[in-house]
Write a protein that holds these residues in place. Structure first.
Motif, PDB file in Angstrom:
ATOM      1  N   MET A  78       0.652  -1.168  -0.040  1.00 31.83           N
ATOM      2  CA  MET A  78       0.160   0.153   0.087  1.00 31.83           C
ATOM      3  C   MET A  78       1.037   1.186  -0.120  1.00 31.83           C
ATOM      4  SD  MET A  78      -2.793   0.906   2.680  1.00 31.83           S
ATOM      5  CE  MET A  78      -3.996   2.641   2.474  1.00 31.83           C
ATOM      6  N   GLU A  79       0.660   1.967  -0.893  1.00 35.60           N
ATOM      7  CA  GLU A  79       1.532   3.627  -0.868  1.00 35.60           C
ATOM      8  C   GLU A  79       0.625   4.538   0.001  1.00 35.60           C
ATOM      9  OE1 GLU A  79       2.159   6.997  -4.223  1.00 35.60           O
ATOM     10  OE2 GLU A  79       2.007   4.624  -4.895  1.00 35.60           O
ATOM     11  N   LYS A  80       1.366   4.722   0.698  1.00 41.99           N
ATOM     12  CA  LYS A  80       1.104   5.863   1.922  1.00 41.99           C
ATOM     13  C   LYS A  80       1.193   7.356   1.219  1.00 41.99           C
ATOM     14  CE  LYS A  80       2.792   3.282   5.724  1.00 41.99           C
ATOM     15  NZ  LYS A  80       3.754   3.300   7.034  1.00 41.99           N
ATOM     16  N   HIS A  81       0.166   8.192   1.691  1.00 39.22           N
ATOM     17  CA  HIS A  81       0.109   9.526   1.545  1.00 39.22           C
ATOM     18  C   HIS A  81      -0.557  10.300   2.715  1.00 39.22           C
ATOM     19  CE1 HIS A  81      -3.576   7.916  -0.086  1.00 39.22           C
ATOM     20  NE2 HIS A  81      -4.175   9.162   0.256  1.00 39.22           N
ATOM     21  N   LEU A  82      -0.037  11.515   2.881  1.00 35.94           N
ATOM     22  CA  LEU A  82      -0.638  12.500   3.761  1.00 35.94           C
ATOM     23  C   LEU A  82      -2.330  12.818   3.518  1.00 35.94           C
ATOM     24  CD1 LEU A  82       2.137  14.763   4.331  1.00 35.94           C
ATOM     25  CD2 LEU A  82       1.460  12.953   5.637  1.00 35.94           C
ATOM     26  N   LEU A  83      -3.196  12.521   4.519  1.00 33.61           N
ATOM     27  CA  LEU A  83      -4.624  12.926   4.165  1.00 33.61           C
ATOM     28  C   LEU A  83      -4.734  14.456   4.076  1.00 33.61           C
ATOM     29  CD1 LEU A  83      -5.961   9.871   6.289  1.00 33.61           C
ATOM     30  CD2 LEU A  83      -5.530   9.744   3.771  1.00 33.61           C
ATOM     31  N   GLU A  84      -4.027  14.967   5.140  1.00 33.49           N
ATOM     32  CA  GLU A  84      -4.097  16.247   5.486  1.00 33.49           C
ATOM     33  C   GLU A  84      -2.622  16.919   5.524  1.00 33.49           C
ATOM     34  OE1 GLU A  84      -6.948  17.729   8.054  1.00 33.49           O
ATOM     35  OE2 GLU A  84      -8.029  15.995   8.137  1.00 33.49           O
ATOM     36  N   PRO A  85      -2.000  17.098   4.613  1.00 34.46           N
ATOM     37  CA  PRO A  85      -0.619  17.575   4.499  1.00 34.46           C
ATOM     38  C   PRO A  85      -0.467  19.059   5.362  1.00 34.46           C
ATOM     39  CG  PRO A  85      -1.401  17.028   2.147  1.00 34.46           C
ATOM     40  CD  PRO A  85      -2.614  17.166   3.057  1.00 34.46           C
ATOM     41  N   GLU A  86      -1.570  20.026   5.223  1.00 35.23           N
ATOM     42  CA  GLU A  86      -1.329  20.866   6.234  1.00 35.23           C
ATOM     43  C   GLU A  86      -1.403  20.679   7.516  1.00 35.23           C
ATOM     44  OE1 GLU A  86      -5.637  20.403   5.525  1.00 35.23           O
ATOM     45  OE2 GLU A  86      -3.981  20.247   4.297  1.00 35.23           O
ATOM     46  N   ARG A  87      -1.793  19.515   7.752  1.00 32.80           N
ATOM     47  CA  ARG A  87      -1.677  19.110   9.366  1.00 32.80           C
ATOM     48  C   ARG A  87      -0.731  18.249   9.586  1.00 32.80           C
ATOM     49  NH1 ARG A  87      -6.695  18.836  12.015  1.00 32.80           N
ATOM     50  NH2 ARG A  87      -5.316  18.745  14.039  1.00 32.80           N
ATOM     51  N   LEU A  88       0.558  18.033   8.896  1.00 33.62           N
ATOM     52  CA  LEU A  88       1.475  17.253   8.969  1.00 33.62           C
ATOM     53  C   LEU A  88       2.104  17.324  10.416  1.00 33.62           C
ATOM     54  CD1 LEU A  88       3.739  15.241   8.068  1.00 33.62           C
ATOM     55  CD2 LEU A  88       5.177  17.270   7.485  1.00 33.62           C
ATOM     56  N   ARG A  89       1.911  16.164  11.298  1.00 37.47           N
ATOM     57  CA  ARG A  89       2.503  16.354  12.661  1.00 37.47           C
ATOM     58  C   ARG A  89       4.050  16.719  12.605  1.00 37.47           C
ATOM     59  NH1 ARG A  89       2.010  11.312  16.807  1.00 37.47           N
ATOM     60  NH2 ARG A  89       2.871  12.195  18.459  1.00 37.47           N
ATOM     61  N   LYS A  90       4.523  17.650  13.683  1.00 41.70           N
ATOM     62  CA  LYS A  90       5.841  17.920  14.111  1.00 41.70           C
ATOM     63  C   LYS A  90       6.258  17.546  15.454  1.00 41.70           C
ATOM     64  CE  LYS A  90       5.351  21.639  10.735  1.00 41.70           C
ATOM     65  NZ  LYS A  90       3.909  21.701  10.405  1.00 41.70           N
ATOM     66  N   ILE A  91       7.415  17.564  15.939  1.00 41.92           N
ATOM     67  CA  ILE A  91       7.628  17.158  17.021  1.00 41.92           C
ATOM     68  C   ILE A  91       7.351  18.576  17.813  1.00 41.92           C
ATOM     69  CG2 ILE A  91       9.670  16.599  18.607  1.00 41.92           C
ATOM     70  CD1 ILE A  91      10.767  14.851  16.439  1.00 41.92           C
ATOM     71  N   PRO A  92       6.890  18.185  18.883  1.00 43.75           N
ATOM     72  CA  PRO A  92       6.402  19.709  19.635  1.00 43.75           C
ATOM     73  C   PRO A  92       7.549  20.301  20.296  1.00 43.75           C
ATOM     74  CG  PRO A  92       5.591  17.851  20.778  1.00 43.75           C
ATOM     75  CD  PRO A  92       6.375  17.186  19.460  1.00 43.75           C
ATOM     76  N   PRO A  93       7.674  21.553  20.715  1.00 44.97           N
ATOM     77  CA  PRO A  93       8.844  21.989  21.552  1.00 44.97           C
ATOM     78  C   PRO A  93       9.005  21.492  22.968  1.00 44.97           C
ATOM     79  CG  PRO A  93       7.308  23.695  21.143  1.00 44.97           C
ATOM     80  CD  PRO A  93       6.735  22.465  20.460  1.00 44.97           C
ATOM     81  N   GLN A  94       7.812  21.100  23.539  1.00 45.74           N
ATOM     82  CA  GLN A  94       7.982  20.512  24.653  1.00 45.74           C
ATOM     83  C   GLN A  94       8.043  18.778  24.567  1.00 45.74           C
ATOM     84  OE1 GLN A  94       5.064  21.625  23.628  1.00 45.74           O
ATOM     85  NE2 GLN A  94       3.490  19.888  23.546  1.00 45.74           N
ATOM     86  N   PHE A  95       8.641  17.934  25.355  1.00 42.63           N
ATOM     87  CA  PHE A  95       8.929  16.664  25.110  1.00 42.63           C
ATOM     88  C   PHE A  95       7.851  15.746  25.429  1.00 42.63           C
ATOM     89  CE2 PHE A  95      10.606  12.472  26.259  1.00 42.63           C
ATOM     90  CZ  PHE A  95      11.525  12.198  24.856  1.00 42.63           C
ATOM     91  N   SER A  96       7.202  15.055  24.314  1.00 40.82           N
ATOM     92  CA  SER A  96       6.162  14.054  24.881  1.00 40.82           C
ATOM     93  C   SER A  96       5.985  13.272  23.612  1.00 40.82           C
ATOM     94  CB  SER A  96       4.830  14.961  24.952  1.00 40.82           C
ATOM     95  OG  SER A  96       3.822  14.045  25.185  1.00 40.82           O
ATOM     96  N   TRP A  97       6.122  11.961  23.926  1.00 44.31           N
ATOM     97  CA  TRP A  97       6.103  11.016  22.823  1.00 44.31           C
ATOM     98  C   TRP A  97       5.516   9.560  23.420  1.00 44.31           C
ATOM     99  CZ3 TRP A  97       8.609   6.844  24.288  1.00 44.31           C
ATOM    100  CH2 TRP A  97       9.927   7.217  25.290  1.00 44.31           C
TER     101      TRP A  97
END
Length: 123
Positions: free
Chosen positions: A1-20
Motif C-alpha cells: 500500500m502506498e502511503k500519502h498524507l491525508l491532510e498535508p497542512e496538518r503534518l505532525r511535527k515534534i512539539p517544543p515540549q517533550f512528549s512521545w
C-alpha cells in the motif's frame, strides 16, 4: 500500500515540549495486556511527562481529568507497575524504558519476564 498524507497542512511535527509514545507499546503488545483504564492512565502520563518520563499529577487531578473513581485509578496504576511500564512513589510517576534493564544494573538477577523477553527477542 502506498502511503500519502491525508491532510498535508496538518503534518505532525515534534512539539517544543517533550512528549512521545513509543511504538513498541503496540508492536510488542504491551497495550494488549492492559485494561482500558490502565491504557488511559499511561497515555495521560506519556503526554504530560518531562524528558525523563517524570510527572507528579495528584490522584485528585488524575481522577478528574480521566473521569475515573479513585479505586479505578489505584487499580490502573498498580496494573502499570505490575506490567513494568511505570514506577510510582507518591506523588511521582516515572515512565519506564521499554528496554529490559541490563543484568549488571540488577546484580545479574533476571526476572522471569526479562528471561522470556530475551528468549522472544532471539527468535
Amino acid at each position: 500500500m502506498e502511503k500519502h498524507l491525508l491532510e498535508p497542512e496538518r503534518l505532525r511535527k515534534i512539539p517544543p515540549q517533550f512528549s512521545w509514545i513509543d511504538q513498541r507499546l503496540v508492536r510488542d503488545e504491551h497495550l494488549d495486556r492492559l485494561s482500558h483504564t490502565a491504557a488511559a492512565l499511561y497515555l495521560f502520563l506519556s503526554t504530560v511527562a518531562d524528558n525523563n518520563g517524570l510527572s507528579y499529577y495528584s490522584d485528585r487531578s488524575l481522577c478528574r481529568r480521566l473521569r475515573m473513581p479513585a479505586e479505578q485509578l489505584a487499580s490502573a496504576r498498580a496494573e502499570l507497575v505490575a506490567a513494568d511500564l511505570i514506577a510510582y512513589q507518591h506523588p511521582l510517576y516515572q515512565l519506564l524504558s521499554l528496554d529490559a534493564p541490563a543484568a549488571t544494573q540488577r546484580g545479574g538477577i533476571y526476572s522471569l519476564k526479562q528471561i522470556f523477553q530475551q528468549i522472544g527477542a532471539g527468535q
